[in-house]
Design an enzyme around this catalytic site. Structure first.
Site, PDB file in Angstrom:
ATOM      1  N   ASN A   1      11.509 -19.553 -19.585  1.00 53.02           N
ATOM      2  CA  ASN A   1      10.452 -20.474 -19.147  1.00 53.02           C
ATOM      3  C   ASN A   1      10.764 -20.912 -17.723  1.00 53.02           C
ATOM      4  O   ASN A   1      11.646 -21.745 -17.512  1.00 53.02           O
ATOM      5  CB  ASN A   1      10.415 -21.673 -20.115  1.00 53.02           C
ATOM      6  CG  ASN A   1       9.426 -22.733 -19.686  1.00 53.02           C
ATOM      7  OD1 ASN A   1       8.590 -22.506 -18.815  1.00 53.02           O
ATOM      8  ND2 ASN A   1       9.528 -23.907 -20.297  1.00 53.02           N
ATOM      9  N   TRP A   2      10.045 -20.345 -16.782  1.00 53.30           N
ATOM     10  CA  TRP A   2      10.335 -20.634 -15.371  1.00 53.30           C
ATOM     11  C   TRP A   2       9.844 -22.016 -14.940  1.00 53.30           C
ATOM     12  O   TRP A   2      10.158 -22.472 -13.835  1.00 53.30           O
ATOM     13  CB  TRP A   2       9.672 -19.577 -14.480  1.00 53.30           C
ATOM     14  CG  TRP A   2      10.353 -18.233 -14.503  1.00 53.30           C
ATOM     15  CD1 TRP A   2      11.412 -17.853 -15.296  1.00 53.30           C
ATOM     16  CD2 TRP A   2      10.029 -17.098 -13.692  1.00 53.30           C
ATOM     17  NE1 TRP A   2      11.755 -16.547 -15.022  1.00 53.30           N
ATOM     18  CE2 TRP A   2      10.922 -16.060 -14.039  1.00 53.30           C
ATOM     19  CE3 TRP A   2       9.075 -16.856 -12.715  1.00 53.30           C
ATOM     20  CZ2 TRP A   2      10.879 -14.799 -13.440  1.00 53.30           C
ATOM     21  CZ3 TRP A   2       9.031 -15.601 -12.112  1.00 53.30           C
ATOM     22  CH2 TRP A   2       9.926 -14.596 -12.469  1.00 53.30           C
ATOM     23  N   LYS A   3       9.008 -22.637 -15.772  1.00 52.91           N
ATOM     24  CA  LYS A   3       8.427 -23.946 -15.414  1.00 52.91           C
ATOM     25  C   LYS A   3       7.757 -23.847 -14.031  1.00 52.91           C
ATOM     26  O   LYS A   3       7.184 -22.802 -13.735  1.00 52.91           O
ATOM     27  CB  LYS A   3       9.494 -25.041 -15.480  1.00 52.91           C
ATOM     28  CG  LYS A   3      10.236 -25.003 -16.826  1.00 52.91           C
ATOM     29  CD  LYS A   3      11.103 -26.196 -17.072  1.00 52.91           C
ATOM     30  CE  LYS A   3      11.797 -26.045 -18.423  1.00 52.91           C
ATOM     31  NZ  LYS A   3      12.564 -27.221 -18.807  1.00 52.91           N
TER      32      LYS A   3
ATOM     33  N   HIS B   1       5.226 -27.836 -25.281  1.00 61.13           N
ATOM     34  CA  HIS B   1       6.534 -28.105 -24.665  1.00 61.13           C
ATOM     35  C   HIS B   1       6.648 -29.618 -24.445  1.00 61.13           C
ATOM     36  O   HIS B   1       5.657 -30.279 -24.136  1.00 61.13           O
ATOM     37  CB  HIS B   1       6.643 -27.357 -23.336  1.00 61.13           C
ATOM     38  CG  HIS B   1       8.035 -27.382 -22.777  1.00 61.13           C
ATOM     39  ND1 HIS B   1       8.530 -28.496 -22.125  1.00 61.13           N
ATOM     40  CD2 HIS B   1       9.037 -26.480 -22.796  1.00 61.13           C
ATOM     41  CE1 HIS B   1       9.781 -28.259 -21.768  1.00 61.13           C
ATOM     42  NE2 HIS B   1      10.117 -27.036 -22.162  1.00 61.13           N
TER      43      HIS B   1
ATOM     44  N   GLU C   1       7.618 -31.238 -22.059  1.00 56.85           N
ATOM     45  CA  GLU C   1       7.139 -31.659 -20.739  1.00 56.85           C
ATOM     46  C   GLU C   1       5.613 -31.765 -20.706  1.00 56.85           C
ATOM     47  O   GLU C   1       5.060 -32.457 -19.852  1.00 56.85           O
ATOM     48  CB  GLU C   1       7.676 -30.701 -19.662  1.00 56.85           C
ATOM     49  CG  GLU C   1       9.161 -30.928 -19.425  1.00 56.85           C
ATOM     50  CD  GLU C   1       9.930 -29.726 -18.904  1.00 56.85           C
ATOM     51  OE1 GLU C   1       9.308 -28.768 -18.415  1.00 56.85           O
ATOM     52  OE2 GLU C   1      11.173 -29.738 -19.010  1.00 56.85           O
TER      53      GLU C   1
ATOM     54  N   GLU D   1      13.563 -27.630 -29.640  1.00 57.15           N
ATOM     55  CA  GLU D   1      14.105 -28.071 -28.354  1.00 57.15           C
ATOM     56  C   GLU D   1      14.302 -29.583 -28.379  1.00 57.15           C
ATOM     57  O   GLU D   1      13.370 -30.347 -28.067  1.00 57.15           O
ATOM     58  CB  GLU D   1      13.118 -27.725 -27.226  1.00 57.15           C
ATOM     59  CG  GLU D   1      12.918 -26.246 -27.018  1.00 57.15           C
ATOM     60  CD  GLU D   1      12.523 -25.958 -25.576  1.00 57.15           C
ATOM     61  OE1 GLU D   1      13.217 -25.152 -24.942  1.00 57.15           O
ATOM     62  OE2 GLU D   1      11.561 -26.541 -25.071  1.00 57.15           O
TER      63      GLU D   1
ATOM     64  N   GLY E   1      17.294 -29.466 -19.892  1.00 57.12           N
ATOM     65  CA  GLY E   1      17.612 -29.661 -18.484  1.00 57.12           C
ATOM     66  C   GLY E   1      18.709 -30.676 -18.219  1.00 57.12           C
ATOM     67  O   GLY E   1      18.892 -31.117 -17.090  1.00 57.12           O
TER      68      GLY E   1
ATOM     69  N   SER F   1      19.250 -26.460 -22.511  1.00 55.14           N
ATOM     70  CA  SER F   1      20.502 -26.188 -21.809  1.00 55.14           C
ATOM     71  C   SER F   1      21.265 -24.973 -22.338  1.00 55.14           C
ATOM     72  O   SER F   1      22.500 -24.978 -22.406  1.00 55.14           O
ATOM     73  CB  SER F   1      21.389 -27.436 -21.801  1.00 55.14           C
ATOM     74  OG  SER F   1      20.746 -28.485 -21.095  1.00 55.14           O
TER      75      SER F   1
ATOM     76  N   GLY G   1      15.288 -22.348 -20.056  1.00 60.65           N
ATOM     77  CA  GLY G   1      14.657 -22.894 -18.855  1.00 60.65           C
ATOM     78  C   GLY G   1      15.444 -22.504 -17.621  1.00 60.65           C
ATOM     79  O   GLY G   1      15.397 -21.361 -17.165  1.00 60.65           O
ATOM     80  N   GLY G   2      16.214 -23.446 -17.090  1.00 61.69           N
ATOM     81  CA  GLY G   2      16.964 -23.267 -15.844  1.00 61.69           C
ATOM     82  C   GLY G   2      17.669 -21.920 -15.696  1.00 61.69           C
ATOM     83  O   GLY G   2      17.536 -21.257 -14.653  1.00 61.69           O
TER      84      GLY G   2
END
Ligand code: PGA
Length: 252
Positions: A11-13, A98, A100, A168, A174, A214, A235-236
């Site tokens: 997930n590049w966000k 998600h 977010e 999640e 993150g 994470s 993610g990251g």
């Protein structure tokens, strides 16, 4: 032996800034991933870069995901993208609910409508659930159960194979704080138990469960081996091709 083939979703966000950078990342992932037959790899770039990333992927088996979608097929929804638009752009997965997005006001009811709409458009729905905090009495399990039950309203059991539940925990996204292997294993069992409580066992078993929060090149091996999950929502680390590749390798 795991029941499902490993599924790893990046997930590049809202990254990177330009299409050129997006192409650089995906080209690097693509070249290292040739060696990894046996896992399903999915990348969720920002909607604006889907076409470029698709072009850069060429004949690669890596699939594409939307990061969100609107539940309506078309209409006056400024800034939104529909399931049909994603499908027309060659996307086969979509992340729904998600945390977010939920923080921006997405309700359980909307998450359910989006899930139903995604399935109608032949997308695999990757639906996120997770608690904000953990309390020592375990009340967060009730929150997880309520989120789960909401997702599956009006979803025919024949489509359960097209639903992926991404557990999640919000406190792990993150933050560098990963859930422990024991916590992931326990939650994965709880999700399975909850689905079996509400639906036929055979249907419930078709739902894939992955973990996100994470995940990195160091913790992926033990989480995958002992957490009872079928893969990861990353993610990251998915923006760093070398790390993403290591996470994939940890599932094979
Ligand atoms: P993270 O994000 O891996 O950067 O924690 C996971 C996610 O939000 O899907």
């Amino acid at each position: 032996m795991k029941q499902h083939q490993p599924l790893i979703i990046g997930n590049w966000k809202m990254n990177p800034t330009t299409a050129v950078e997006a192409k650089t990342i995906v080209t690097s992932v693509k070249s290292s991933i040739k060696k990894f037959a046996g896992a399903t790899i999915v990348i969720a770039p920002p909607a604006l870069f889907i076409r470029e990333v698709k072009k850069a992927l060429g004949s690669s088996a890596i699939a594409l995901a939307g990061q969100t979608m609107h539940e309506a097929p078309v209409g006056a929804q400024t800034g939104e993208v529909s399931a049909g638009m994603l499908t027309a752009a060659g996307v086969t997965y979509v992340i729904i609910g998600h945390s977010e997005r939920r923080t921006l006001g997405e309700s359980d009811e909307q998450v359910n409508k989006k899930t139903v709409a995604a399935l109608k458009s032949k997308l695999t729905a990757v639906v996120c659930i997770g608690e904000k905090d953990r309390d020592s009495q375990g009340n967060f399990f009730m929150h997880i159960e309520a989120q789960l039950v909401a997702i599956f309203k009006d979803v025919p059991t024949a489509r359960f194979k097209d639903i992926v539940i991404a557990y999640e925990p919000i406190w792990a996204i993150g933050t560098g704080k990963t859930a422990s292997v024991e916590d992931v294993l326990e939650m994965q069992l709880f999700i399975k138990k909850t689905l079996t409580k509400h639906f036929a066992k055979a249907s419930a078993a078709k739902v894939r469960i992955i973990y996100g929060g994470s995940v990195n090149a160091d913790n992926a091996t033990s989480l995958y081996a002992s957490g009872g999950i079928s893969g990861f929502l990353v993610g990251g680390a998915s923006l760093k091709p070398a790390d993403f590749t290591k996470i994939i390798a940890a599932t094979l």
